[in-house]
Design a protein around this motif. Structure first.
Motif, PDB file in Angstrom:
ATOM      1  N   GLY A  46      27.751  34.216  25.933  1.00  0.00           N
ATOM      2  CA  GLY A  46      26.573  33.261  26.073  1.00  0.00           C
ATOM      3  C   GLY A  46      26.760  31.933  26.672  1.00  0.00           C
ATOM      4  N   PHE A  47      28.004  31.664  27.102  1.00  0.00           N
ATOM      5  CA  PHE A  47      28.229  30.596  27.866  1.00  0.00           C
ATOM      6  C   PHE A  47      27.454  30.230  29.182  1.00  0.00           C
ATOM      7  N   ASP A  48      26.672  28.755  28.864  1.00  0.00           N
ATOM      8  CA  ASP A  48      25.723  28.553  30.119  1.00  0.00           C
ATOM      9  C   ASP A  48      26.289  27.233  30.807  1.00  0.00           C
ATOM     10  N   GLY A  49      27.689  26.995  30.620  1.00  0.00           N
ATOM     11  CA  GLY A  49      28.309  25.639  31.120  1.00  0.00           C
ATOM     12  C   GLY A  49      28.895  25.889  32.746  1.00  0.00           C
ATOM     13  N   ILE A  50      30.045  25.030  32.695  1.00  0.00           N
ATOM     14  CA  ILE A  50      30.543  25.107  34.288  1.00  0.00           C
ATOM     15  C   ILE A  50      32.046  25.744  33.893  1.00  0.00           C
ATOM     16  N   VAL A  51      32.533  26.517  34.522  1.00  0.00           N
ATOM     17  CA  VAL A  51      33.944  26.759  34.678  1.00  0.00           C
ATOM     18  C   VAL A  51      34.984  26.395  35.960  1.00  0.00           C
ATOM     19  N   MET A  52      35.767  25.702  35.551  1.00  0.00           N
ATOM     20  CA  MET A  52      36.742  24.965  36.782  1.00  0.00           C
ATOM     21  C   MET A  52      38.107  25.695  36.673  1.00  0.00           C
ATOM     22  N   THR A  53      38.674  25.582  37.751  1.00  0.00           N
ATOM     23  CA  THR A  53      40.111  25.966  37.970  1.00  0.00           C
ATOM     24  C   THR A  53      40.868  24.688  37.353  1.00  0.00           C
ATOM     25  N   ASP A  54      42.181  25.247  36.954  1.00  0.00           N
ATOM     26  CA  ASP A  54      43.170  24.181  36.684  1.00  0.00           C
ATOM     27  C   ASP A  54      43.548  23.634  37.924  1.00  0.00           C
ATOM     28  N   TRP A  55      44.155  22.498  38.486  1.00  0.00           N
ATOM     29  CA  TRP A  55      44.282  21.567  39.599  1.00  0.00           C
ATOM     30  C   TRP A  55      45.128  22.614  40.688  1.00  0.00           C
ATOM     31  N   TRP A  56      44.553  22.783  41.705  1.00  0.00           N
ATOM     32  CA  TRP A  56      45.425  23.339  42.548  1.00  0.00           C
ATOM     33  C   TRP A  56      45.725  24.860  42.282  1.00  0.00           C
ATOM     34  N   ALA A  57      44.740  25.584  41.556  1.00  0.00           N
ATOM     35  CA  ALA A  57      45.201  26.987  40.934  1.00  0.00           C
ATOM     36  C   ALA A  57      45.001  27.997  42.305  1.00  0.00           C
ATOM     37  N   HIS A  58      45.869  29.090  41.791  1.00  0.00           N
ATOM     38  CA  HIS A  58      45.496  30.256  42.858  1.00  0.00           C
ATOM     39  C   HIS A  58      44.873  31.132  42.281  1.00  0.00           C
ATOM     40  N   MET A  59      44.112  32.173  43.122  1.00  0.00           N
ATOM     41  CA  MET A  59      43.192  33.103  42.687  1.00  0.00           C
ATOM     42  C   MET A  59      43.560  34.419  43.600  1.00  0.00           C
ATOM     43  N   ASN A  60      43.327  35.649  43.026  1.00  0.00           N
ATOM     44  CA  ASN A  60      43.368  36.805  43.714  1.00  0.00           C
ATOM     45  C   ASN A  60      42.007  37.616  43.672  1.00  0.00           C
ATOM     46  N   ASP A  61      42.121  38.959  44.180  1.00  0.00           N
ATOM     47  CA  ASP A  61      40.767  39.642  44.347  1.00  0.00           C
ATOM     48  C   ASP A  61      40.411  40.237  42.932  1.00  0.00           C
ATOM     49  N   PRO A  62      39.200  39.792  42.301  1.00  0.00           N
ATOM     50  CA  PRO A  62      38.661  40.250  41.008  1.00  0.00           C
ATOM     51  C   PRO A  62      38.937  41.767  41.079  1.00  0.00           C
ATOM     52  N   ILE A  63      38.768  42.462  42.141  1.00  0.00           N
ATOM     53  CA  ILE A  63      38.619  43.937  41.910  1.00  0.00           C
ATOM     54  C   ILE A  63      40.034  44.611  42.451  1.00  0.00           C
ATOM     55  N   ASP A  64      40.643  44.228  43.437  1.00  0.00           N
ATOM     56  CA  ASP A  64      41.770  44.784  44.004  1.00  0.00           C
ATOM     57  C   ASP A  64      43.200  44.201  43.667  1.00  0.00           C
ATOM     58  N   ALA A  65      42.909  43.006  42.727  1.00  0.00           N
ATOM     59  CA  ALA A  65      44.216  42.174  42.415  1.00  0.00           C
ATOM     60  C   ALA A  65      44.955  41.675  43.656  1.00  0.00           C
ATOM     61  N   GLY A  66      46.306  42.148  43.896  1.00  0.00           N
ATOM     62  CA  GLY A  66      47.170  41.839  44.815  1.00  0.00           C
ATOM     63  C   GLY A  66      47.537  40.187  44.897  1.00  0.00           C
ATOM     64  N   GLU A  67      48.032  39.836  46.092  1.00  0.00           N
ATOM     65  CA  GLU A  67      48.496  38.480  46.116  1.00  0.00           C
ATOM     66  C   GLU A  67      47.546  37.476  45.841  1.00  0.00           C
ATOM     67  N   SER A  68      47.930  36.327  45.299  1.00  0.00           N
ATOM     68  CA  SER A  68      47.011  35.192  45.131  1.00  0.00           C
ATOM     69  C   SER A  68      47.155  33.919  46.244  1.00  0.00           C
ATOM     70  N   ASP A  69      46.219  33.297  46.192  1.00  0.00           N
ATOM     71  CA  ASP A  69      46.406  32.041  47.181  1.00  0.00           C
ATOM     72  C   ASP A  69      45.281  31.021  46.643  1.00  0.00           C
ATOM     73  N   ARG A  70      45.539  29.777  46.955  1.00  0.00           N
ATOM     74  CA  ARG A  70      44.865  28.738  46.433  1.00  0.00           C
ATOM     75  C   ARG A  70      43.428  28.482  47.351  1.00  0.00           C
TER      76      ARG A  70
END
Length: 927
Positions: free
Chosen positions: A712-736
């Motif tokens: 039930g969290f209703d606040g904000i979510v932030m990345t760590d500084w200069w983080a990488h992300m990848n596809d939430p469905i297919d995963a794969g390679e990450s990139d900032r």
């Protein structure tokens, strides 16, 4: 709050932190009452760390600029009741002058784990013995962000010089106490080889750590801290060692059997000092009546009434009462001990006693079934059998307590506590620990079973739960204040935002943004003219968790590290400490402290353990709640991090945590769940690492299914500084640049783009590109904008007057009897000055006016290294330049404006975090 108070530490804060630091000292050995030091004794203090006393670990969690610091030798000399061997102290002082503290050049993760020790001779030690009665040996260690400990000398192990020091001192002195000024537990197996009578962990106590340690050593404070980790005889005894430290994959084969859960179940003989253990200068006895089941507010509980008495005759003290569960093995398998409650007594005088009440919810005893072996897959259940309770002062020193005159709490048949849905299950096969048959010593045979893998379709989950798109209306004149006043809904308000504005609001700027308190970690919210026009304020974050980091050099209070705070086992004093932290945050106009760090201390080599609390999830959660509640009461907000499973710093941006859903829910996420549900935290920072193939910052099940859906969290979510992300469905390679993946997972804020870069950063991330391509929906972007706007209404900044003027103001020229013409550069239109990092330069302004400053700068560090410096003109700091590592490549950074009149000016570079190179500074006239 007046800006004049920014950078002025809160009155009384440091003094209170001294009290807390003393509360967390853990006494592990004290033969022959070697401690406390007595008034008729002369003390010889050995070890260079007596002077170069550590106050914190390294990296962002330790980067607090303080107005002063304390060390152990000077603090002991302040005590009237003991005498210090001044001859020996002078020998160390002179040697340290010739061998100064090595900070590794001041770069990111450059400081070594230990400092070179002064070699001792028999003559020095013999002379010390001739002049004194007891010896105190001080040994220090540090580690931190991007710098794990290592199973080698000078880190987890003692060096040859340190062992030689212990050998020589114990050969000459009959009474020797060793003080460990460390950020983390280290190897203490050497105790078996030397005649050391006392061992005291003082950890890193912040800026008042030296005085706090001296308070304990002389008996002004009786130690009452307890271990929050198990200390084994060897690093290889820890079950995670086999899989720790890989570049790409960290398999959590030990599953829920972390720390004492492993040792007490499978290998008690490997333990040197057990979890929850700690001695006192006095003695205690306790009695516990049979526990009783009661219904409180409609929920069934078990209550334990324990009477604790100080049975000593000389010292007042505090004791910690701990309750451990022994659940039936059932089909799931269980550790033989799990901490379920604890409390600390008040200060008891000799002969005084106190009755304490400990209350446990029955449903909190449930275990998660990720395999369906109980018939309830993806659910918390109580298996049938007797749930036994052990009450005592450590995981080992306990008595079994009946419940309602019966042997434990009996569950006649399996009981469903909470049905959930599968989330975060692993996608690759591995085996995890499981208790086998019970052995004669009461422990269990260690076996391994297959770990359940993902069965749900994450694609179907995401696509069937897409938020609806709000019809864009353009600017209707609604301000954020209208939402706060309930004149319009937040959906109506956000419907005004264009796609460009939606892409802008999800970007934080920094570090050291001129829009917020100087030198802080980020600015977010109203980071463009159009967002400001909607009434969005600019909120500020600052690194923690042990004090406010301001890279501009502004001063703040540095408090004890997480290791020490948890070792107090006193959530009340921790909350009180962080009330003061909240007040100092408010004084400095900072909305979010980037802390507490609440990852589990899965393995002793994690360099960032100093920011975290314990190997136990319940203790971690209690301390996290205290931390957050305190900050909120003080006037700001907490940001628990690193969400989740950051258990090693080596390859922290790419090492995949391969871990079962049960271990995640019962251990690694439990502290986060507790702080969200009970601590009032309104921000969360995700980790750098992937969890089961999906990077934390773009992990849908982590940030949406569990955090927002289940908790039930209703606040904000932030990345760590200069983080990488990848596809939430297919995963794969990450990139900032994959901000579209971050938004889909409902991680709202990317931290950080360059200052002034949020509005013009569209070419550097994929947000608008993905929106156009259909791989991100407008509804998802609007959902994050709503989360951010909702937070801003609750944030302190919403009730602060803000003037969005990034001009330093007017600066008068210097007057010289004789101008230093050999170093003067003329400030012509668009002229670039070439500053000198060691000496000031001078520049002459011919045309008065307001100028915008730009800096061409570089840093030789890697991408996550953080460096900063101040631009000082006429001895006034006018701007802070900050960057992460650029691998030596030159980048341009926009800085503040400044108004200059005709005349001569002096410019200097003042480094607050070395590693940055200012190649040129350009002044462009704006009017």
């Amino acid at each position: 709050m007046s800006e004049q108070l920014i950078g002025v530490p809160l009155e009384g804060f440091a003094e209170f932190s001294r009290k807390v630091a003393a509360e967390g000292a853990v006494l592990l050995k004290n033969d022959f009452n070697t401690l406390p030091l007595q008034s008729d004794e002369v003390i010889s203090v050995f070890g260079r760390v007596q002077q170069d006393y550590y106050r914190s670990g390294t990296g962002s969690g330790g980067s607090v600029n303080v107005s002063y610091t304390t060390n152990l030798i000077d603090s002991l000399m302040e005590k009237d009741q003991i005498k210090i061997n001044q001859t020996l102290a002078s020998i160390y002082k002179d040697w340290i002058l010739e061998h100064p503290f090595d900070n590794g050049g001041g770069g990111w993760a450059a400081e070594p784990w230990h400092q070179k020790e002064m070699p001792l001779t028999k003559a020095i030690v013999q002379e010390a013995k001739n002049q004194s009665d007891k010896a105190v040996i001080v040994i220090g260690r540090t580690a931190g962000e991007d710098q794990d400990n290592a199973a080698e000398q000078g880190s987890y192990l003692l060096t040859g010089d340190e062992l030689k020091m212990i050998e020589l001192v114990t050969d000459h002195f009959d009474r020797v106490a060793v003080v460990l000024n460390t950020s983390n537990i280290i190897d203490t197996s050497w105790l078996q080889n030397y005649n050391v009578q006392a061992l005291l962990y003082t950890w890193h106590g912040g800026m008042e750590g030296g005085r706090a340690a001296s308070d304990v050593l002389v008996g002004e404070v009786t130690p009452s801290g307890k271990l929050t980790d198990t200390i084994a005889y060897a690093i290889d005894d820890y079950p995670a060692t086999t899989n720790y430290g890989d570049d790409l994959k960290n398999i959590y084969a030990e599953d829920i059997y972390v720390g004492y859960r492993y040792f007490e179940t499978f290998a008690p003989e490997k333990v040197q000092f057990p979890f929850g253990f700690g001695l006192s200068y006095t003695t205690f006895e306790f009695n516990c009546a049979p526990a009783q089941t009661k219904t409180v507010d409609g929920t069934e509980h078990i209550e334990f009434n324990v009477t604790v008495k100080n049975t000593g005759s000389a010292y007042a003290g505090k004791e910690v009462i701990q309750v451990y569960l022994e659940a039936p093995q059932g089909k799931l398998g269980q550790p033989t001990r799990s901490l379920v409650a604890f409390t600390k007594t008040k200060l008891l005088q000799p002969g005084e006693e106190e009755s304490v009440l400990l209350r446990i919810r029955i449903d909190s005893l449930a275990s998660y079934d990720d395999a369906g072996v109980t018939g309830y897959r993806s659910a918390y259940v109580l298996e049938s059998g007797h749930y036994l309770f052990h009450v005592g002062t450590s995981v080992r020193e306990t008595i079994q307590v009946n419940v309602d005159q019966e042997t434990g709490y009996f569950v006649p048949e399996i009981r469903l506590i909470k049905q959930l849905e599968e989330a975060l299950a692993p996608i690759e096969q591995f085996k995890r620990m499981m208790p086998g048959k019970k052995l004669a010593n009461g422990c269990y045979q260690l076996t391994y079973v297959d770990t359940p893998q993902r069965q749900i379709s994450i694609r179907d989950r995401i696509e069937t739960r897409m938020p609806e798109e709000l019809e864009q209306t353009g600017d209707q004149g609604f301000k954020l204040q209208d939402v706060a006043d309930r004149k319009v809904s937040i959906e109506t308000f956000v419907s005004q935002f264009s796609d460009q504005e939606l892409a802008t609001i999800i970007r934080g700027e920094g570090m050291s943004s001129p829009l917020v308190t100087s030198g802080t970690a980020s600015a977010f919210g109203g980071v463009s003219d159009s967002l400001l026009n909607y009434g969005l304020p600019v909120a500020s974050t600052a690194d923690g968790p042990s004090g406010i980091r301001m890279d501009s050099g502004e001063k703040a209070t540095q408090v004890p590290i997480g290791t020490l705070l948890a070792a107090t086992w006193d959530e009340k004093i921790v909350e009180e400490l962080y009330v003061l932290e909240g007040k100092e945050l408010a004084r400095n106009q900072i909305d979010l402290l980037l802390g507490p760090g609440i990852n589990l201390r899965r393995h002793p080599l994690n360099g960032r353990n100093f920011e975290y609390f314990s190997e136990d999830p319940f203790l971690t959660g209690v301390m996290a709640i205290a931390n957050s509640r305190g900050i909120v009461k003080g006037g700001a907000h907490a940001t628990p991090k690193h969400f989740a499973v950051n258990s090693q710093e080596h390859s922290r941006t790419k090492v995949n945590a391969v871990v079962s859903e049960r271990a995640l829910r019962q251990l690694y996420l439990k502290g986060f769940e507790m702080i969200i549900k009970e601590g009032g935290a309104k921000g969360v920072m995700t980790a750098y690492n992937p969890i089961n193939g999906h990077w934390s910052a773009s992990n849908y099940d982590l940030n949406t299914t569990i955090l927002r859906g289940e908790w039930g969290f209703d606040g904000i979510v932030m990345t760590d500084w200069w983080a990488h992300m990848n596809d939430p469905i297919d995963a794969g390679e990450s990139d900032r640049r994959n901000t579209h993946h971050m938004i889909r997972a409902q991680n709202d804020l990317y931290m950080v783009v360059a200052n002034y870069g949020a509005e013009v950063n569209s070419s550097q991330d994929h947000t608008l590109e993905a929106l156009e391509a259909g791989t991100l929906t407008r509804g998802e972007l609007q959902r994050s904008a709503i989360n951010i706007c909702r937070f801003l209404i609750d944030a302190p900044v919403f009730n602060r007057n803000q003037t969005f003027n990034d001009s330093f103001g007017k600066l008068a020229p210097l007057t010289f009897s004789e101008e230093p013409t050999d170093r003067v550069q003329n400030l012509e239109p668009n002229q670039k000055l070439k500053p000198n990092s060691k000496e000031p330069i001078f520049f002459k302004v011919e045309e008065a006016g307001e100028y915008r400053m730009f800096a061409d700068l570089s840093s030789p560090g890697a991408d996550l290294a953080q460096t900063s410096c101040n631009i000082v003109i006429n001895n006034q700091t006018v701007a802070t330049a900050q960057t992460n590592g650029t691998d030596g490549k030159t980048i341009k950074q926009k800085l503040q404006r400044i108004e200059l009149t005709q005349g001569l000016y002096e410019l200097k570079i003042k480094f607050t975090k070395p590693g940055i190179v200012i190649e040129e500074i350009q002044f462009i006239k704006v009017n």
